[in-house]
Design a protein around this motif. Structure first.
Motif, PDB file in Angstrom:
ATOM      1  N   LYS A   1     -14.850   3.373   5.586  1.00  0.00           N
ATOM      2  CA  LYS A   1     -15.891   2.499   5.138  1.00  0.00           C
ATOM      3  C   LYS A   1     -16.005   1.611   6.254  1.00  0.00           C
ATOM      4  O   LYS A   1     -14.976   1.111   6.764  1.00  0.00           O
ATOM      5  CB  LYS A   1     -15.588   1.887   3.900  1.00  0.00           C
ATOM      6  CG  LYS A   1     -15.876   2.922   2.738  1.00  0.00           C
ATOM      7  CD  LYS A   1     -17.183   3.411   2.499  1.00  0.00           C
ATOM      8  CE  LYS A   1     -17.286   4.489   1.273  1.00  0.00           C
ATOM      9  NZ  LYS A   1     -18.436   4.942   1.047  1.00  0.00           N
TER      10      LYS A   1
ATOM     11  N   PHE B   1     -18.238   1.489  -3.703  1.00  0.00           N
ATOM     12  CA  PHE B   1     -17.361   2.440  -4.014  1.00  0.00           C
ATOM     13  C   PHE B   1     -16.221   2.130  -5.095  1.00  0.00           C
ATOM     14  O   PHE B   1     -15.796   3.094  -5.670  1.00  0.00           O
ATOM     15  CB  PHE B   1     -16.625   2.929  -2.641  1.00  0.00           C
ATOM     16  CG  PHE B   1     -15.618   1.934  -2.086  1.00  0.00           C
ATOM     17  CD1 PHE B   1     -14.144   1.820  -2.560  1.00  0.00           C
ATOM     18  CD2 PHE B   1     -16.219   1.335  -1.349  1.00  0.00           C
ATOM     19  CE1 PHE B   1     -13.545   0.893  -1.913  1.00  0.00           C
ATOM     20  CE2 PHE B   1     -15.207  -0.023  -0.458  1.00  0.00           C
ATOM     21  CZ  PHE B   1     -13.913  -0.044  -1.099  1.00  0.00           C
TER      22      PHE B   1
ATOM     23  N   VAL C   1     -14.780   5.092  -8.305  1.00  0.00           N
ATOM     24  CA  VAL C   1     -13.363   5.675  -8.180  1.00  0.00           C
ATOM     25  C   VAL C   1     -12.697   4.943  -9.165  1.00  0.00           C
ATOM     26  O   VAL C   1     -12.420   3.789  -9.201  1.00  0.00           O
ATOM     27  CB  VAL C   1     -12.763   5.530  -6.842  1.00  0.00           C
ATOM     28  CG1 VAL C   1     -11.402   6.106  -6.895  1.00  0.00           C
ATOM     29  CG2 VAL C   1     -13.800   6.236  -5.848  1.00  0.00           C
TER      30      VAL C   1
ATOM     31  N   ARG D   1     -10.847   8.398   3.357  1.00  0.00           N
ATOM     32  CA  ARG D   1     -12.344   8.002   3.608  1.00  0.00           C
ATOM     33  C   ARG D   1     -12.744   6.769   4.224  1.00  0.00           C
ATOM     34  O   ARG D   1     -11.781   5.816   3.771  1.00  0.00           O
ATOM     35  CB  ARG D   1     -13.141   8.268   2.271  1.00  0.00           C
ATOM     36  CG  ARG D   1     -13.075   9.654   1.621  1.00  0.00           C
ATOM     37  CD  ARG D   1     -13.600   9.637   0.205  1.00  0.00           C
ATOM     38  NE  ARG D   1     -14.825   9.051   0.347  1.00  0.00           N
ATOM     39  CZ  ARG D   1     -15.852   8.504  -0.659  1.00  0.00           C
ATOM     40  NH1 ARG D   1     -15.037   8.878  -2.026  1.00  0.00           N
ATOM     41  NH2 ARG D   1     -16.761   8.089  -0.777  1.00  0.00           N
TER      42      ARG D   1
ATOM     43  N   ARG E   1      -8.258   2.558  -2.146  1.00  0.00           N
ATOM     44  CA  ARG E   1      -8.880   2.687  -3.534  1.00  0.00           C
ATOM     45  C   ARG E   1      -9.530   4.281  -3.304  1.00  0.00           C
ATOM     46  O   ARG E   1      -9.657   4.968  -4.303  1.00  0.00           O
ATOM     47  CB  ARG E   1     -10.068   1.949  -3.534  1.00  0.00           C
ATOM     48  CG  ARG E   1     -10.698   2.012  -4.891  1.00  0.00           C
ATOM     49  CD  ARG E   1      -9.989   1.253  -6.330  1.00  0.00           C
ATOM     50  NE  ARG E   1     -10.710   1.599  -7.487  1.00  0.00           N
ATOM     51  CZ  ARG E   1     -10.409   0.750  -8.209  1.00  0.00           C
ATOM     52  NH1 ARG E   1      -9.780  -0.747  -7.962  1.00  0.00           N
ATOM     53  NH2 ARG E   1     -10.831   0.448  -9.374  1.00  0.00           N
ATOM     54  N   LEU E   2      -9.845   4.659  -2.087  1.00  0.00           N
ATOM     55  CA  LEU E   2     -10.284   5.676  -1.635  1.00  0.00           C
ATOM     56  C   LEU E   2      -9.357   6.949  -1.352  1.00  0.00           C
ATOM     57  O   LEU E   2      -9.691   7.883  -0.545  1.00  0.00           O
ATOM     58  CB  LEU E   2     -11.473   5.790  -0.502  1.00  0.00           C
ATOM     59  CG  LEU E   2     -12.618   4.882  -1.064  1.00  0.00           C
ATOM     60  CD1 LEU E   2     -13.718   4.692   0.070  1.00  0.00           C
ATOM     61  CD2 LEU E   2     -13.187   5.595  -2.233  1.00  0.00           C
TER      62      LEU E   2
END
Length: 230
Positions: free
Chosen positions: A84, A150, A154, A82, A77-78
């Motif tokens: 997490k 997050f 997004v 990135r 999704r990022l």
């Protein structure tokens, strides 16, 4: 130390990890079946199940058992760039390889091979081991005002899917509709943006090959392959 054994196995049109919806419920039309193991294949074990609309499935990422695990992961999704914390994501690379999915119940059937629970909206691969089944209860499990980390930050734009006439013919209208929804979620790894590359995704008894240019995914070939019972 607790040891757990599968109480069922899943049947689905997805014969590999590639192409599976990244979350349950994203493609509601995906049909699947929960085949109870011999020990639990009794109608008494599912008595009252049809009084619920949804179930929680606790299952195993069986394809990731030997994979290395890390404290941080890169959520698709990022954009895959990135990191997490693994416990702040639904990554398939988890310490105990366990997963949780919510599916809609459509029926229960007693067959010569045992008791089968039919569901829709699953994100499981064919042959996936299931370790437990629990009913979804609205007043405790539903939190519509909850924050989603997050995921709230997004946006996710589905791809436009083009299936030219020759490649739509092998599928029934229902299968084609589900396939379109699956492809619209963009099955590619998040870090790949090669417009010339052709990707292949097993779906049912077919190998669906496609290319993505910009926001448009085009199916370029469909090959029949031997079916496998999960």
């Amino acid at each position: 130390m607790m040891q757990i054994q599968p109480i069922a196995y899943f049947r689905a049109p997805f014969k590999s990890k590639f192409g599976i919806p990244r979350q349950s419920g994203i493609v509601e039309g995906v049909r699947g079946s929960i085949v109870l193991t011999r020990e639990w294949s009794r109608m008494e074990a599912v008595e009252g199940l049809l009084d619920f609309d949804y179930l929680w499935l606790i299952w195993g990422f069986s394809e990731n058992v030997g994979a290395r695990k890390h404290a941080t992961v890169r959520p698709p999704r990022l954009g895959g760039n990135r990191r997490k914390g693994v416990f702040a994501t639904r990554s398939s690379f988890r310490p105990n390889n366990l997963a949780l999915s919510s599916v809609r119940v459509t029926g229960v059937e007693e067959t010569p091979e045992g008791v089968i629970i039919h569901v829709t909206g699953a994100d499981l691969m064919d042959g996936t081991p299931i370790y437990d089944i629990k009913p979804y209860i609205t007043f405790t499990d539903s939190h519509p005002e909850a924050r989603s980390g997050f995921v709230d930050e997004v946006g996710w734009k589905p791809l436009e899917v083009v299936v030219p006439e020759p490649w739509s013919e092998p599928f029934s209208p229902e299968e084609l509709a589900v396939l379109r929804q699956v492809l619209a979620q963009d099955p590619r790894p998040s870090y790949q943006e090669d417009a010339t590359r052709v990707y292949g995704m097993p779906y049912g008894c077919h190998d669906v090959r496609f290319r993505v240019v910009g926001d448009i995914l085009t199916v370029v070939e469909v090959k029949e392959q031997s079916a496998r019972i999960g």
